[in-house]
Design a protein around this motif. Structure first.
Motif, mmCIF file in Angstrom:
data_model
loop_
_atom_site.group_PDB
_atom_site.id
_atom_site.type_symbol
_atom_site.label_atom_id
_atom_site.label_comp_id
_atom_site.label_asym_id
_atom_site.label_seq_id
_atom_site.Cartn_x
_atom_site.Cartn_y
_atom_site.Cartn_z
ATOM 1 N N ARG A 54 29.317 -21.977 18.886
ATOM 2 C CA ARG A 54 29.223 -22.385 20.283
ATOM 3 C C ARG A 54 29.130 -23.894 20.381
ATOM 4 N N TYR A 55 29.852 -24.444 21.343
ATOM 5 C CA TYR A 55 29.711 -25.841 21.730
ATOM 6 C C TYR A 55 29.688 -25.847 23.246
ATOM 7 N N ASP A 56 28.523 -26.128 23.816
ATOM 8 C CA ASP A 56 28.310 -26.063 25.254
ATOM 9 C C ASP A 56 28.563 -24.626 25.721
ATOM 10 N N ARG A 57 29.500 -24.397 26.625
ATOM 11 C CA ARG A 57 29.783 -23.040 27.124
ATOM 12 C C ARG A 57 31.096 -22.508 26.568
ATOM 13 N N ARG A 58 31.477 -23.033 25.414
ATOM 14 C CA ARG A 58 32.710 -22.570 24.773
ATOM 15 C C ARG A 58 32.386 -22.025 23.396
ATOM 16 N N HIS A 76 29.672 -28.603 16.660
ATOM 17 C CA HIS A 76 29.211 -27.402 17.360
ATOM 18 C C HIS A 76 27.706 -27.475 17.561
ATOM 19 N N ASP A 77 27.227 -26.690 18.533
ATOM 20 C CA ASP A 77 25.796 -26.627 18.809
ATOM 21 C C ASP A 77 25.102 -25.534 18.017
#
Length: 140
Positions: A54-58, A76-77
């Motif tokens: 996940r990276y933000d809302r993607r 990525h988060d």
């Protein structure tokens, strides 16, 4: 009931928490049997994974034979999950979620995609699942 500690760190993953499996003490993290010694002269098994990061809302749905190396090169988060499989499975997931594709291998994190990812989260940390697959590959 508490888990017994291993007498020494696991020879495969280095963790120290153990659990009893029948009469055998195994690493609670990767499942490696205490007393078994991995043959370091043999190559580690190749475990292909489809990863969900996940990276933000993607969410990126990709595949790798060396996920640590691959994920270290992608911003990525959070690593959300691993699914055992290669390019064919990755492409099937891309088709399954084609309606929410943002571009390339990136998809909008919708409830539908989130529900699929939740089915893959059988352990708290995806790396634990990967370690178990490595251990299983060494036993075969």
């Amino acid at each position: 009931m508490t888990s017994p500690p291993l007498p020494d760190p696991c020879l495969l993953c280095g963790r120290t928490d153990g659990r009893r499996l029948d009469a055998v003490l195994v690493c609670a993290w990767c499942g490696w049997r205490v007393g078994d010694v991995p043959d370091h002269d043999l190559p580690r098994p190749v475990i292909e994974v489809v990863y969900y990061i996940r990276y933000d809302r993607r969410v990126k749905i990709g595949t790798s034979r060396r996920p640590r190396q691959r994920l270290s090169s992608i911003r990525h988060d959070e690593l959300l999950a691993f699914e055992r499989g290669g390019r064919d499975l990755e492409q099937a997931r891309h088709r399954e979620f084609a309606a929410i594709r943002e571009g390339g291998e990136w998809f909008t994190l919708t409830p539908q995609l989130g529900a699929h990812i939740a089915t893959l989260q059988t352990v708290p940390d995806p790396w634990q699942l990967h370690a178990r697959w490595i251990a299983e590959g060494l036993w075969m």
